[in-house]
Design an enzyme around this catalytic site. Sequence first.
Site, mmCIF file in Angstrom:
data_model
loop_
_atom_site.group_PDB
_atom_site.id
_atom_site.type_symbol
_atom_site.label_atom_id
_atom_site.label_comp_id
_atom_site.label_asym_id
_atom_site.label_seq_id
_atom_site.Cartn_x
_atom_site.Cartn_y
_atom_site.Cartn_z
ATOM 1 N N ASN A 50 50.493 52.029 32.913
ATOM 2 C CA ASN A 50 49.865 50.700 32.890
ATOM 3 C C ASN A 50 50.789 49.672 32.251
ATOM 4 O O ASN A 50 50.954 48.554 32.751
ATOM 5 C CB ASN A 50 48.562 50.747 32.077
ATOM 6 C CG ASN A 50 47.398 51.353 32.837
ATOM 7 O OD1 ASN A 50 47.490 51.606 34.041
ATOM 8 N ND2 ASN A 50 46.307 51.602 32.151
ATOM 9 N N ARG A 379 45.367 49.350 50.811
ATOM 10 C CA ARG A 379 46.135 50.500 50.311
ATOM 11 C C ARG A 379 45.587 51.753 50.978
ATOM 12 O O ARG A 379 44.374 51.984 50.936
ATOM 13 C CB ARG A 379 45.986 50.649 48.789
ATOM 14 C CG ARG A 379 46.497 49.488 47.966
ATOM 15 C CD ARG A 379 46.487 49.852 46.488
ATOM 16 N NE ARG A 379 46.501 48.679 45.628
ATOM 17 C CZ ARG A 379 47.607 47.992 45.305
ATOM 18 N NH1 ARG A 379 48.771 48.382 45.786
ATOM 19 N NH2 ARG A 379 47.545 46.940 44.516
ATOM 20 N N ARG A 409 50.644 44.906 46.304
ATOM 21 C CA ARG A 409 51.700 45.160 45.319
ATOM 22 C C ARG A 409 51.964 46.649 45.088
ATOM 23 O O ARG A 409 51.044 47.425 44.871
ATOM 24 C CB ARG A 409 51.352 44.490 43.993
ATOM 25 C CG ARG A 409 52.480 44.591 42.971
ATOM 26 C CD ARG A 409 52.156 43.836 41.718
ATOM 27 N NE ARG A 409 52.231 42.398 41.948
ATOM 28 C CZ ARG A 409 51.386 41.527 41.397
ATOM 29 N NH1 ARG A 409 50.409 41.946 40.645
ATOM 30 N NH2 ARG A 409 51.522 40.238 41.623
ATOM 31 N N HIS A 439 42.285 41.222 51.119
ATOM 32 C CA HIS A 439 41.862 42.259 50.178
ATOM 33 C C HIS A 439 40.492 42.813 50.550
ATOM 34 O O HIS A 439 40.000 43.756 49.925
ATOM 35 C CB HIS A 439 41.840 41.644 48.764
ATOM 36 C CG HIS A 439 41.662 42.626 47.657
ATOM 37 N ND1 HIS A 439 40.532 42.656 46.865
ATOM 38 C CD2 HIS A 439 42.459 43.622 47.201
ATOM 39 C CE1 HIS A 439 40.651 43.621 45.968
ATOM 40 N NE2 HIS A 439 41.808 44.224 46.151
ATOM 41 N N TYR A 472 38.505 56.840 41.994
ATOM 42 C CA TYR A 472 37.954 55.514 41.704
ATOM 43 C C TYR A 472 36.461 55.497 42.025
ATOM 44 O O TYR A 472 36.045 56.057 43.036
ATOM 45 C CB TYR A 472 38.621 54.434 42.575
ATOM 46 C CG TYR A 472 40.085 54.164 42.300
ATOM 47 C CD1 TYR A 472 40.866 55.032 41.531
ATOM 48 C CD2 TYR A 472 40.692 53.031 42.814
ATOM 49 C CE1 TYR A 472 42.207 54.775 41.288
ATOM 50 C CE2 TYR A 472 42.044 52.761 42.584
ATOM 51 C CZ TYR A 472 42.789 53.645 41.821
ATOM 52 O OH TYR A 472 44.116 53.388 41.581
ATOM 53 N N ARG A 568 35.460 46.309 33.420
ATOM 54 C CA ARG A 568 36.354 47.385 33.001
ATOM 55 C C ARG A 568 37.567 46.878 32.229
ATOM 56 O O ARG A 568 37.919 47.389 31.185
ATOM 57 C CB ARG A 568 36.836 48.166 34.223
ATOM 58 C CG ARG A 568 37.736 49.353 33.861
ATOM 59 C CD ARG A 568 38.498 49.869 35.058
ATOM 60 N NE ARG A 568 39.645 49.048 35.395
ATOM 61 C CZ ARG A 568 40.055 48.788 36.628
ATOM 62 N NH1 ARG A 568 39.394 49.264 37.650
ATOM 63 N NH2 ARG A 568 41.116 48.044 36.855
ATOM 64 N N HIS A 596 35.738 50.884 39.548
ATOM 65 C CA HIS A 596 36.359 49.969 40.506
ATOM 66 C C HIS A 596 35.346 49.179 41.340
ATOM 67 O O HIS A 596 35.710 48.209 41.995
ATOM 68 C CB HIS A 596 37.289 50.778 41.431
ATOM 69 C CG HIS A 596 38.223 49.952 42.243
ATOM 70 N ND1 HIS A 596 38.053 49.745 43.591
ATOM 71 C CD2 HIS A 596 39.339 49.261 41.900
ATOM 72 C CE1 HIS A 596 39.030 48.979 44.045
ATOM 73 N NE2 HIS A 596 39.823 48.671 43.046
#
Length: 711
Positions: A50, A379, A409, A439, A472, A568, A596
């Site tokens: 992270n 993704r 990214r 997205h 997730y 979160r 998530h």
Amino acid sequence: MAKTDFTNPKYYINRELSWLGFNDRVLSEARDKSIPLFERLKFLSITASNLDEFFMIRVASLKDMVHAKYTKPDIAGLKPSQQLELILEEAHELVNRQYSTYNRSLLPALKQNGFELVTAHENLTKEQGEYVDRYFEETVYPVLTPMAVDSSRPFPLIRNKSLNIGALISKKGADGEMDFATVQVPSVLPRIVRLPDGEKGQKRGILMEEIIERNIGQLFLNYNVVCAHPYRIMRNADLTIDEDEAEDLLKEIQKQLKKRQWGEVIRLEVEDAMDERLLKTLKREFSIKDPDIFRISGPLDLTFLMKMYGVEGFEELKNKPYTPQPVPGMNDEEDIFTQIRRGDILLHHPYMTFEPVVDFVRQASKDPSVLAIKQTLYRVSGNSPIIAALAQAAENGKQVSVLVELKARFDEENNIIWAKKLEKAGCHVIYGLVGLKTHSKITLVVRKEEDGIRRYVHLGTGNYNDSTAKQYTDCGILTCAEPIGEDATAVFNMLSGYSEPKKWNHLSLAPIWLRDKFLSLIGRETANAQSGKPAHIIAKMNSLCDQGIIAALYEASAAGVKIELIVRGICCLKTGIPGISDNISVRSIVGNFLEHSRIFYFLNNGQEELYMGSADWMPRNLDKRVEILFPVLSEELKKQVKHILDIQLADNLKAHVMQPDGKYAKIDKRGKTLLSSQDFFCKEAMEQAKKPHDSVQTRVFIPEEPIREEE
């Protein structure tokens, strides 16, 4: 009365400092002795990865602003230079806590439980030393590329995030003049090298860099090695792409990806015992200042701890693996379209399997009645069954349109590969939109049936990634409601062309309508509270840092709306400000799965409304991305989604609650029935899976006993 200025910077927390607070909450899991040891190792590894990404993107972005003399303050009133100063101070403290946890807690616990990690090659026994030297000669030496720096050889390119050993060397017989040399620790070989077990079966290991350091003299045979120490750099990896100027977005992104390896060095990690002369050389070559240098008391790059999880024989020190359960009410006997026609289906991952989403695309690819499949991909996994199904559908003659977001990214390269594969199979591929990231998570299947054309839609809060769907927590809905189908068609027409519908039935899209939708929903609760009606908002998301949304929440709180936030990560809102946010609570849940899902509840004077979507309450999601917010229309599904929120609000084991000073604290559990929401949902899903299909009426499950006993 004077109107309160809800945008006053004193009411906000800096975004980057809030993120560092989140990473500290992850670190607190690594420090929690009630958690199995190998899970704690994983949490520490996660804090390291992270922090790497945080520096490569967020710190890099702030440095770019400082270089450009950009001085506009953020919502908390801090200029970029001030933010950098505070961030680096906090980051140094965080790294100290990481290594205190590693050295004083985790390493001794590993040894106590049968695994010794030899921390320095000087501590090897004679037999271990011989073993290590043989391993170096046979396996490591052929892979290494030592690079010396002198008048004829310039300083080499040091790759981003790579682990290296720097050395000062002097020619044998010379007058002590020293040169710099470096060698990259090869990532193609295991970082942890197993040593022969001890007499009592004690497992042992040593890190690769220690083996290289021990044998570094063999790389420079005509030189004396004065000193050798590991180091690691972090480069600016924030891609800047002028899409209006880029004739071919695909080629431009491929070109920019290469630049990640030679962007500005923004962080240097060195062994705390590094020779000052060697450090001076690195500082000069990388043009880096003292605040950006992290002196590490232990091995650099703690992400290697994730590999420890694969060491065999320590199953009792790990959580029992959880297998995602079947979706209640669904079966393998009927095709998925028949099951969706019976009623909307709620999916809750990873507690319920992701397989219905894969099957939705897979069955559509083979079904002769299916005419078209349209999907957005942000993704996907390395060997994606969804990609395979889309390619198969195109080969079967179906109309397949896929929007692949090339600007996702750190997944840009992966997405370029998939996009090319889909094009070769005959799919119509759209490479995102200029200036926006797509997205949203939506799939549309158009099917010809006896009574005409029917549209089936999947809408979700998470990516179409079968791998991360096991890690997730996300929600999704499968539906064939005609109004949703019409909206889905409109979404894809907008993405592939310029067609904008005259009206929307149920979906709200960013960047055009979504901000106003959220402000309207919050404003309605505010008006209800001002009229003396009950008013309540519950919102679950990953991050909250949009000033407009926070100001609206402050206004709602001041009017008497009860606001419960489950955030979160980043949260720039402050709780407990008298007359402003004293009706707001914020909790962050950090557990085995990454929270998530995005879920939004509004009481609406008793006519409850529930929404789910792909967007957080962040400027980038509301203003710079294509996002979708969708309502939960079925009354039965509303109960199930509200149940998810209720259980998360009752979590007193994994929840950290924000205090008025912006810090987070675990809940006092004394005298309370213990509840971990993630454990609860696992157990609930397993209980539901035991029931016959026709007896599954609802997924609401009340346990007969606490989920976990307090230790």
